[in-house]
Scaffold this active site. Structure first.
Site, PDB file in Angstrom:
ATOM      1  N   CYS A 131      12.752  30.776  33.672  1.00  0.00           N
ATOM      2  CA  CYS A 131      11.678  30.420  34.604  1.00  0.00           C
ATOM      3  C   CYS A 131      10.400  31.201  34.310  1.00  0.00           C
ATOM      4  O   CYS A 131      10.289  32.383  34.654  1.00  0.00           O
ATOM      5  CB  CYS A 131      12.135  30.682  36.038  1.00  0.00           C
ATOM      6  N   CYS A 134       8.473  32.471  37.331  1.00  0.00           N
ATOM      7  CA  CYS A 134       9.064  33.659  37.968  1.00  0.00           C
ATOM      8  C   CYS A 134       8.794  34.917  37.149  1.00  0.00           C
ATOM      9  O   CYS A 134       8.493  35.967  37.702  1.00  0.00           O
ATOM     10  CB  CYS A 134      10.582  33.515  38.095  1.00  0.00           C
ATOM     11  N   ASP A 135       8.944  34.830  35.855  1.00  0.00           N
ATOM     12  CA  ASP A 135       9.042  36.047  35.043  1.00  0.00           C
ATOM     13  C   ASP A 135       7.909  36.270  34.045  1.00  0.00           C
ATOM     14  O   ASP A 135       7.846  37.326  33.419  1.00  0.00           O
ATOM     15  CB  ASP A 135      10.383  36.037  34.278  1.00  0.00           C
TER      16      ASP A 135
END
Ligand code: NAP
Length: 307
Positions: A131, A134-135
């Site tokens: 993701c 997200c990261d």
């Protein structure tokens, strides 16, 4: 006989549990094969509103569970293997044991497809991610690699160029499944490098507990080499967890639930929440929002049916 059974304990399932528990419906949550959902395998979550300093993914999802339990939500380990939604009450076989419920919230998610490399699972959250939203932030000025040749890979690679020193797309063929517009955008991005007809053979370095590089193989020449990498993003698709519902719930060609508006499926009393229906946003906050919607619809449905 249960009022509400919720399948899945990610953000969608846990939020549905908070709402239905608070409404006095005593929901029963089956945690599924990935308890806590995708947040349980991420590290820091910095974009969930309400946590200005960020929060660890596993902690966030554990907090949601605690919150649902506080209002009487029950959680059990187990996965639905078979379902009979042809009449109410619905019947579910959880690891072989049948139970009945008046309503069902399917929040069983979509699992990221992984490459199944020997070290991949061990390095999730330590350089391996599925993701970018997200990261990506953790890889400022780092070397990033994105695996895949579809729209997800193009979108993630483009997004990751905001952070990384450079982003290399590794794809096993030299033609792409991605739509023209997404591919063009990636091809016109000067920070993106390309390795086609190439596969990843191994990930390093498990001893250090963090991604430091990969072993790659060119399928045409047979060349094998090692390359330094800090962030390794796998974008080769997701698999929605809808197997027990094939032939009963309306699913699209990839197995995602087709929404009939709000949180409704084609079957009255069966509701969807989160990534099992959403192939676009896939965020913790959108899954939580969807869990809230499903819970409210289940509550109204039960009330209308006189329960
Ligand atoms: P996808 O279209 O199925 O593409 C998956 C890619 O991963 C393919 O290039 C495939 O290679 C590769 N792949 C699969 N298994 C692999 C393996 N074991 N090793 C190496 N490579 C592997 O999946 P997606 O990109 O996640 O897209 C899914 C759907 O969501 C699509 O309909 C897409 O259009 C949509 N989507 C849209 C947007 C947008 O419009 N903004 C963004 C993301 C996704 P091969 O091509 O060789 O099979």
């Amino acid at each position: 006989m249960h009022n509400v059974v919720i399948l899945g304990s990610g953000c969608a399932g846990n939020t549905a549990a908070i709402y239905t528990a608070r409404a006095g419906l005593n929901p029963l949550v089956f945690e599924g094969h990935e308890p806590g959902g995708q947040l349980s395998i991420t590290t820091e979550v910095e974009n969930f509103p309400g946590f200005p300093e960020g929060i660890m993914g596993p902690e966030l999802v554990a907090n949601m569970k605690k919150q649902a339990e506080r209002f009487g939500g029950q959680f059990k380990y187990g996965t639905v293997v078979e379902a009979d939604l042809s009449k109410r009450p619905f019947r579910l076989s959880v690891d072989g044991e049948w139970l009945e419920t008046r309503t069902l919230i399917v929040a069983s998610g979509a699992s990221a497809r992984w490459l199944n490399l020997p070290n991949e699972q061990k390095l999730i959250g330590h350089g391996v991610s599925s993701c970018a939203t997200c990261d990506g932030f953790f890889y400022r000025d780092k070397q990033i690699m994105v695996i895949g040749g579809g729209d997800s890979a193009m979108e993630e690679a483009n997004f990751l160029t905001r952070f990384g020193r450079d982003v290399t797309i590794v794809h096993r063929r030299d033609t792409f499944r991605a739509s023209k517009i997404m591919l063009d955008r990636a091809q016109n991005n000067p920070k993106i490098k390309w390795l086609t007809n190439t596969v990843v053979e191994d990930l390093h370095d498990v001893e250090q507990g963090v991604v430091t590089g990969v072993t790659l193989k060119n399928l045409q020449t047979g060349d094998v080499w090692r390359q330094d990498v800090d962030g390794f993003f796998v974008a080769i698709g997701h698999i929605p967890n809808t197997k027990p519902f094939v032939g009963q719930l309306d699913l699209d060609e990839d197995g995602y639930i087709i929404s009939h508006g709000g949180a409704r499926t084609n079957i009255r009393g069966v509701f969807h929440a989160g990534d099992v229906q959403d192939r676009i946003y896939r965020q913790a906050i959108t899954a939580s929002g969807a869990g809230c919607m499903a819970a409210m619809e289940a509550e109204r449905f039960l009330e209308a049916e006189g329960h």
